[in-house]
Write an enzyme that holds these catalytic residues in place. Structure first.
Site, PDB file in Angstrom:
ATOM      1  N   THR A  30       3.300  11.161   5.297  1.00 29.05           N
ATOM      2  CA  THR A  30       2.239  11.479   6.560  1.00 29.05           C
ATOM      3  C   THR A  30       2.710  10.555   7.297  1.00 29.05           C
ATOM      4  O   THR A  30       2.945  10.708   8.408  1.00 29.05           O
ATOM      5  CB  THR A  30       0.904  11.653   5.981  1.00 29.05           C
ATOM      6  N   GLY A  80      -0.727   6.359   5.680  1.00 29.93           N
ATOM      7  CA  GLY A  80      -1.284   7.437   4.879  1.00 29.93           C
ATOM      8  C   GLY A  80      -2.132   6.853   3.679  1.00 29.93           C
ATOM      9  O   GLY A  80      -2.414   5.654   3.722  1.00 29.93           O
ATOM     10  N   ALA A  81      -2.710   7.861   2.790  1.00 32.06           N
ATOM     11  CA  ALA A  81      -3.487   7.545   1.887  1.00 32.06           C
ATOM     12  C   ALA A  81      -3.222   8.315   0.490  1.00 32.06           C
ATOM     13  O   ALA A  81      -2.994   9.378   0.869  1.00 32.06           O
ATOM     14  CB  ALA A  81      -4.890   7.393   1.959  1.00 32.06           C
ATOM     15  N   ASP A  82      -3.373   7.743  -0.622  1.00 29.25           N
ATOM     16  CA  ASP A  82      -3.348   8.669  -1.672  1.00 29.25           C
ATOM     17  C   ASP A  82      -4.721   9.212  -2.277  1.00 29.25           C
ATOM     18  O   ASP A  82      -5.035  10.526  -2.557  1.00 29.25           O
ATOM     19  CB  ASP A  82      -2.893   8.076  -2.994  1.00 29.25           C
ATOM     20  N   LYS A  92      -3.916   3.380  -2.333  1.00 27.37           N
ATOM     21  CA  LYS A  92      -2.715   3.493  -1.517  1.00 27.37           C
ATOM     22  C   LYS A  92      -1.643   2.983  -2.532  1.00 27.37           C
ATOM     23  O   LYS A  92      -2.092   2.388  -3.464  1.00 27.37           O
ATOM     24  CB  LYS A  92      -2.740   2.823  -0.306  1.00 27.37           C
ATOM     25  N   GLU A 101       1.767  -2.686   3.021  1.00 29.62           N
ATOM     26  CA  GLU A 101       0.839  -1.767   3.709  1.00 29.62           C
ATOM     27  C   GLU A 101      -0.640  -2.793   4.073  1.00 29.62           C
ATOM     28  O   GLU A 101      -1.044  -2.611   4.850  1.00 29.62           O
ATOM     29  CB  GLU A 101       0.715  -0.781   2.857  1.00 29.62           C
TER      30      GLU A 101
END
Length: 230
Positions: A30, A80-82, A92, A101
């Site tokens: 992303t 982005g993120a998980d 993340k 990050e």
């Protein structure tokens, strides 16, 4: 449709960008959309990348890179993120850049997460929690992680040293560390778990990002949805 949703979220985040900013540039699929869009739109910004891959992409699309020091002000970081829970806490590190990050996110005046709507969860933990660890004595660190997880009520966690892409050896972060992926199922108290795991000797950081996000932008099939956290 997921990739389209990611791009919608990235496009929406451009509304936060102003010429003259120093931007924290995230890592992952992303974040790639965001970095490309910043370059394509010709913003006059400098970038602080959170991985070597992001640095290479930023240079490719014409974003000037900054080497941060004590005087550096990061105006906005976008990543982005998980997983994202209702309180804006994150998992993340699926892309392996969790330490850098987190350094960038912590330093940023404003931290915006971009994600497709599937990353929104009611409780963190279905996505394996990445934990970055020092290579020296890694087996001892993994044992200590198991003990810390059990003490935190996360008994029976499956811990796996992340394999390298291609299947030969173990994956290394840009800083030369290993990543342990902890399959927990559910995380009942993310802040307490992050604190407990971070205290384990050999742990560099965890993929739990607690209280860092200011806004989450979710890309959907038809548009975007915003979650303002603070």
């Amino acid at each position: 449709m997921t990739d389209d949703a990611k791009k919608r979220a990235a496009e929406a985040a451009l509304e936060e960008v102003r010429d003259g900013m120093t931007l924290g540039l995230g890592t992952g699929s992303t974040a790639v959309h965001f970095v490309r869009l910043v370059g394509e739109r010709g913003f006059d910004v400098r970038g602080v990348p959170s991985s070597d891959d992001t640095a290479a992409l930023a240079q490719e699309v014409g974003i000037e890179l900054a080497v941060p020091d004590e005087t550096t002000r990061i105006d906005l970081a976008v990543d982005g993120a998980d997983e994202v829970d209702p309180d804006g806490h994150l998992i993340k590190g699926g892309g392996g850049a969790l330490l850098r990050e987190k350094i960038v996110a912590q330093a940023a005046e404003r931290f915006v997460i971009i994600a497709d709507a599937s990353k929104r969860v009611t409780q963190l933990g279905a996505f394996p929690l990445p934990v970055e660890i020092e290579r020296f004595g890694w087996g001892l660190t993994v044992r200590a992680l198991r003990e810390a997880l059990a003490a935190a009520g996360q008994e029976g966690a499956e811990l796996t040293l992340r394999p390298a892409k291609g299947g030969s050896g173990f994956a290394l972060t840009d800083g030369g560390n290993y990543i342990v992926d902890a399959r927990l199922g559910r995380i009942h108290d993310p802040a307490a778990l992050d604190a407990a795991l971070t205290m384990v000797p050999g742990v560099v950081t965890t993929g739990l990002f607690i209280g860092l996000a200011d806004r989450i932008i979710y890309g959907t099939e038809t548009g975007t949805e915003n979650q303002d956290v603070r």
